[in-house]
Design a protein around this motif. Structure first.
Motif, mmCIF file in Angstrom:
data_model
loop_
_atom_site.group_PDB
_atom_site.id
_atom_site.type_symbol
_atom_site.label_atom_id
_atom_site.label_comp_id
_atom_site.label_asym_id
_atom_site.label_seq_id
_atom_site.Cartn_x
_atom_site.Cartn_y
_atom_site.Cartn_z
ATOM 1 N N ALA A 85 -3.018 13.075 -0.515
ATOM 2 C CA ALA A 85 -2.581 12.959 -2.125
ATOM 3 C C ALA A 85 -2.386 11.546 -2.490
ATOM 4 C CB ALA A 85 -1.248 14.134 -2.556
ATOM 5 N N GLY A 86 -1.396 10.673 -1.725
ATOM 6 C CA GLY A 86 -1.161 9.384 -1.969
ATOM 7 C C GLY A 86 -2.545 8.447 -1.936
ATOM 8 N N ALA A 87 -2.340 7.226 -2.655
ATOM 9 C CA ALA A 87 -3.386 6.453 -2.596
ATOM 10 C C ALA A 87 -3.399 5.419 -1.260
ATOM 11 C CB ALA A 87 -3.278 5.539 -3.807
ATOM 12 N N THR A 88 -4.522 5.419 -0.699
ATOM 13 C CA THR A 88 -4.709 4.364 0.400
ATOM 14 C C THR A 88 -3.996 2.868 -0.047
ATOM 15 O OG1 THR A 88 -6.586 5.436 1.141
ATOM 16 C CG2 THR A 88 -6.553 3.162 1.640
ATOM 17 N N ARG A 89 -3.543 2.106 0.840
ATOM 18 C CA ARG A 89 -2.933 1.017 0.414
ATOM 19 C C ARG A 89 -3.892 -0.062 0.408
ATOM 20 N NH1 ARG A 89 -1.703 -2.168 5.860
ATOM 21 N NH2 ARG A 89 -3.104 -1.222 7.271
ATOM 22 N N ARG A 90 -3.538 -1.125 -0.351
ATOM 23 C CA ARG A 90 -4.409 -2.319 -0.487
ATOM 24 C C ARG A 90 -3.740 -3.497 0.667
ATOM 25 N NH1 ARG A 90 -5.051 -1.001 -6.407
ATOM 26 N NH2 ARG A 90 -2.867 -0.585 -5.962
ATOM 27 N N THR A 91 -4.550 -4.153 1.112
ATOM 28 C CA THR A 91 -4.018 -5.408 1.687
ATOM 29 C C THR A 91 -4.771 -6.692 0.900
ATOM 30 O OG1 THR A 91 -5.762 -6.102 3.362
ATOM 31 C CG2 THR A 91 -4.053 -4.248 4.030
ATOM 32 N N LEU A 92 -3.994 -7.684 0.605
ATOM 33 C CA LEU A 92 -4.440 -8.834 -0.142
ATOM 34 C C LEU A 92 -4.463 -9.986 0.687
ATOM 35 C CD1 LEU A 92 -5.885 -10.227 -2.719
ATOM 36 C CD2 LEU A 92 -3.501 -10.296 -3.545
ATOM 37 N N ALA A 93 -5.505 -10.742 0.928
ATOM 38 C CA ALA A 93 -5.545 -11.858 1.516
ATOM 39 C C ALA A 93 -5.836 -12.922 0.251
ATOM 40 C CB ALA A 93 -6.668 -12.259 2.531
ATOM 41 N N VAL A 94 -4.879 -13.978 0.036
ATOM 42 C CA VAL A 94 -5.161 -14.929 -1.022
ATOM 43 C C VAL A 94 -5.445 -16.182 -0.226
ATOM 44 C CG1 VAL A 94 -4.308 -16.107 -3.095
ATOM 45 C CG2 VAL A 94 -3.294 -13.947 -2.522
ATOM 46 N N VAL A 95 -6.831 -16.596 -0.405
ATOM 47 C CA VAL A 95 -7.222 -17.879 0.155
ATOM 48 C C VAL A 95 -7.217 -19.109 -0.603
ATOM 49 C CG1 VAL A 95 -9.140 -18.876 1.557
ATOM 50 C CG2 VAL A 95 -8.786 -16.327 1.697
ATOM 51 N N ASP A 96 -6.615 -20.179 -0.288
ATOM 52 C CA ASP A 96 -6.129 -21.276 -1.043
ATOM 53 C C ASP A 96 -7.716 -22.289 -0.718
ATOM 54 O OD1 ASP A 96 -5.547 -23.861 -1.565
ATOM 55 O OD2 ASP A 96 -3.495 -23.400 -1.553
ATOM 56 N N ALA A 97 -8.233 -22.311 -1.574
ATOM 57 C CA ALA A 97 -9.529 -23.076 -1.438
ATOM 58 C C ALA A 97 -9.514 -24.548 -1.025
ATOM 59 C CB ALA A 97 -10.516 -23.015 -2.872
ATOM 60 N N ALA A 98 -8.345 -25.049 -1.570
ATOM 61 C CA ALA A 98 -8.044 -26.225 -1.290
ATOM 62 C C ALA A 98 -7.686 -26.717 0.120
ATOM 63 C CB ALA A 98 -6.928 -27.031 -2.150
ATOM 64 N N THR A 99 -6.869 -25.728 0.889
ATOM 65 C CA THR A 99 -6.528 -26.085 2.259
ATOM 66 C C THR A 99 -7.417 -25.093 3.308
ATOM 67 O OG1 THR A 99 -4.713 -24.486 1.948
ATOM 68 C CG2 THR A 99 -4.439 -26.696 1.497
ATOM 69 N N GLY A 100 -7.944 -23.917 2.889
ATOM 70 C CA GLY A 100 -8.289 -23.102 3.567
ATOM 71 C C GLY A 100 -7.056 -21.963 4.064
ATOM 72 N N ASP A 101 -5.867 -22.261 3.649
ATOM 73 C CA ASP A 101 -5.098 -21.357 4.311
ATOM 74 C C ASP A 101 -4.956 -19.971 3.462
ATOM 75 O OD1 ASP A 101 -3.789 -22.896 6.207
ATOM 76 O OD2 ASP A 101 -2.729 -24.160 4.603
ATOM 77 N N THR A 102 -4.249 -19.134 4.211
ATOM 78 C CA THR A 102 -4.384 -17.606 3.555
ATOM 79 C C THR A 102 -2.895 -17.085 3.476
ATOM 80 O OG1 THR A 102 -6.223 -17.162 4.596
ATOM 81 C CG2 THR A 102 -4.863 -15.267 4.185
ATOM 82 N N THR A 103 -2.651 -16.658 2.450
ATOM 83 C CA THR A 103 -1.333 -15.857 2.198
ATOM 84 C C THR A 103 -1.717 -14.384 1.861
ATOM 85 O OG1 THR A 103 -0.600 -17.774 0.730
ATOM 86 C CG2 THR A 103 0.643 -15.675 0.575
ATOM 87 N N GLN A 104 -0.996 -13.721 2.862
ATOM 88 C CA GLN A 104 -1.013 -12.313 2.991
ATOM 89 C C GLN A 104 -0.313 -11.495 2.418
ATOM 90 O OE1 GLN A 104 -4.067 -11.308 4.763
ATOM 91 N NE2 GLN A 104 -3.686 -9.139 4.390
ATOM 92 N N LEU A 105 -0.683 -10.379 1.510
ATOM 93 C CA LEU A 105 0.392 -9.510 0.893
ATOM 94 C C LEU A 105 -0.040 -7.689 1.368
ATOM 95 C CD1 LEU A 105 0.263 -11.186 -2.377
ATOM 96 C CD2 LEU A 105 2.313 -10.663 -1.093
ATOM 97 N N ASN A 106 0.692 -7.326 2.089
ATOM 98 C CA ASN A 106 0.115 -5.932 2.578
ATOM 99 C C ASN A 106 1.079 -4.859 1.817
ATOM 100 O OD1 ASN A 106 -1.457 -7.095 4.259
ATOM 101 N ND2 ASN A 106 -0.164 -7.076 5.914
ATOM 102 N N GLU A 107 0.437 -4.002 1.153
ATOM 103 C CA GLU A 107 1.178 -2.618 0.652
ATOM 104 C C GLU A 107 1.718 -1.707 1.855
ATOM 105 O OE1 GLU A 107 -1.159 -0.638 -2.350
ATOM 106 O OE2 GLU A 107 -1.649 -2.479 -3.459
ATOM 107 N N PRO A 108 2.480 -0.905 1.678
ATOM 108 C CA PRO A 108 3.106 -0.141 2.686
ATOM 109 C C PRO A 108 2.315 1.214 2.993
ATOM 110 C CG PRO A 108 4.345 0.319 0.754
ATOM 111 C CD PRO A 108 3.400 -0.869 0.345
ATOM 112 N N GLY A 109 1.353 1.575 2.162
ATOM 113 C CA GLY A 109 0.707 2.736 2.404
ATOM 114 C C GLY A 109 1.411 4.050 1.785
ATOM 115 N N PRO A 110 0.392 5.236 1.624
ATOM 116 C CA PRO A 110 1.019 6.301 0.967
ATOM 117 C C PRO A 110 1.930 7.046 2.103
ATOM 118 C CG PRO A 110 -1.281 6.665 1.862
ATOM 119 C CD PRO A 110 -0.822 5.165 2.203
ATOM 120 N N THR A 111 2.626 8.107 1.569
ATOM 121 C CA THR A 111 3.550 8.721 2.499
ATOM 122 C C THR A 111 2.763 9.932 2.741
ATOM 123 O OG1 THR A 111 5.674 8.124 1.637
ATOM 124 C CG2 THR A 111 5.710 10.184 2.763
ATOM 125 N N VAL A 112 2.389 10.395 4.053
ATOM 126 C CA VAL A 112 1.595 11.402 4.661
ATOM 127 C C VAL A 112 2.716 12.507 4.522
ATOM 128 C CG1 VAL A 112 0.170 12.005 6.422
ATOM 129 C CG2 VAL A 112 0.071 9.958 5.575
#
Lengths: 312, 312
Positions: A85-112
């Motif tokens: 019933a809950g929604a599948t989590r998203r994970t987000l990788a934000v890539v900085d085009a200037a440096t190529g570095d990645t900032t990661q944001l991970n949702e916790p996921g639905p309660t089963v």
């Protein structure tokens, strides 16, 4: 058919921004979206190697629907995800085009819920007992609501069905899972140290076997793999240091080990394949994918040597 | 019924993280998801004030489906969004729990095809001509594929249907829209300066009227509103400086102006309502919502004074 289990699937988003500056507003220049979670990544690599793979775990909500629509377009992948019933989590990788570095944001996921977990167990046992199932991979973290001993249960069901089972997780789910005697565990250096209390790879790998795993394959980053198995011990190293993005390198190693197992290859060949796939994933421009040419090139040059550690 | 148009609707996500540190990995502790885009926000405030509102614009993909599912649960809102093949954009606000600061990441939105734009125009003209339609708001940026003169076209259609129309946008779409003689434009200080070249609000507001707008209501942040209309000129100021999150304050001001117009209130009462709603939105704990008690309290105390600027 190889079965991969991803209890905490994800819709993996990548945002490219010119430069990430906290507390300001950004226009995202490029959005990519793909099915994720460790077992889904393993399945994608297995399918690229020509294996038929069934993907199970949970999916729900609009994010789950997006994930399943995208899985349906991939060749050789069968979707056996169980609805929640809950929604599948998203994970987000934000890539900085200037440096190529990645900032990661991970949702916790639905309660089963308990009923959803019971429905999954039913479905999993049928898949494990299916005569076409040649190997099982249990991958990644547990979503809220799934019991911490979940992997131990899934390992016992696989062993009862006489299907070899590989476990790739961390923390308490790994500790409980190892005690249920999986055929293979594939911890990285941090996971191995957390499990055993030792930062010395050979000692820690031996300890992990004593805790119940039949074979332990430790992934040591640029140092390749250290394997202790009932058939012997090996170190497998890439021929050169590969530069790039290590995201997904561990999942590619799991796919290499499992495909070699399913094809009946001896351990040294499985390890060479796992190291070459892993390095080809680091070298690929898109996170989590591997470059087939780099893979073929590296495969012939992986050094596999005997490792017979002194007993403790 | 009031009609709000949001050509670039959005699924607004908010992630709360303990602290945002670029180039590291974060576990998101709280995820909220709601329908967004400026006209959708205006509609939500109008509905909270008791008005029936129809929402149109574009929606597509799994994000569009999520947006529409959530709109369907809101009272007094009717969904007249036109389907597009592309996926509705997401906007992401990452809130740093340590500081309360927000980092914003906005996807560009789907490209609208000529056929989709034509389908929207058909639907919009029917809605504008509907006998129950009392006012129209045209809000926000244009998605890729929509002609830059889009708002001018929509303003002419509203005027042909004899329905008062308010425009709230920026840049070239504002410039083209103003020339089509909308009943009201509501620029903020930056948008007004960009349109007229003047950073002096009274001069710039007069200039915006000369460019075609019948009434110009400039939102000047903590200084409230400056309005020049065919019925006279006014300044409306909040009774005190309100602290909080200014996200959505402009949309609440638009809702205040439109609701007052639909109820046949004189300009000074419309302006007082717009200022009180805007300040109550800044004061609310959730971005873009308004606190009804704060609103009622402020409404009685907004100072509306005549503004009769010297002619240029």
């Amino acid at each position: 058919m190889i079965l991969t289990v991803t209890l905490n699937t994800a819709l993996d988003l990548t945002y490219r921004v010119p430069a990430l500056t906290p507390h300001t507003s950004h226009r995202v220049t490029e959005v990519t979206e793909r099915p994720g979670g460790k077992g889904v990544n393993v399945a994608r690599v297995l399918a690229a190697l020509g294996h038929a793979v069934t993907v199970t775990g949970f999916a729900g909500g609009d994010t789950g629907r997006a994930l399943r629509e995208r899985l349906a377009t991939e060749p050789r992948l069968t979707d056996a995800l169980v609805p929640v019933a809950g929604a599948t989590r998203r994970t987000l990788a934000v890539v900085d085009a200037a440096t190529g570095d990645t900032t990661q944001l991970n949702e916790p996921g639905p309660t089963v819920t308990p009923a959803e977990w019971a429905a999954f167990l039913d479905s999993y046992e049928q898949l494990a007992r299916h005569e076409g199932t040649t190997a099982i991979a249990l991958c990644g973290s547990l979503p809220p609501g799934v019991p911490v001993g979940a992997y131990a249960l899934l390992i016992r069901a696989a062993r009862a069905a006489r299907v070899p089972v590989l476990l790739d997780t961390s923390g308490e789910p790994l500790r409980r899972g190892v005690a249920a005697r999986p055929d293979i565990v594939k911890p990285n250096a941090d996971e191995l140290a957390e499990l055993t209390g030792s930062h010395e790879p050979e000692r820690a790998t031996r300890d992990a076997r004593r805790r119940g795993a039949h074979a332990v394959v430790a992934s040591l980053g640029a140092d390749g793999l250290l394997a202790l198995t009932p058939d012997g011990g090996w170190r497998a190293r890439p021929p050169k240091r590969v530069r790039g993005n290590p995201t997904g390198a561990g999942d590619s190693a799991v796919a290499g080990l499992l495909s070699g197992l399913a094809e009946g290859l001896p351990w040294p060949e499985r390890l060479a394949r796992a190291v070459a796939l892993s390095a080809a994933t680091v070298a690929a421009p898109v996170a989590g994918e591997f470059d087939p040419t780099t893979y073929e090139d590296l495969l012939a040059r992986v050094a596999v040597t005997d490792a017979v550690p002194a007993s403790t």
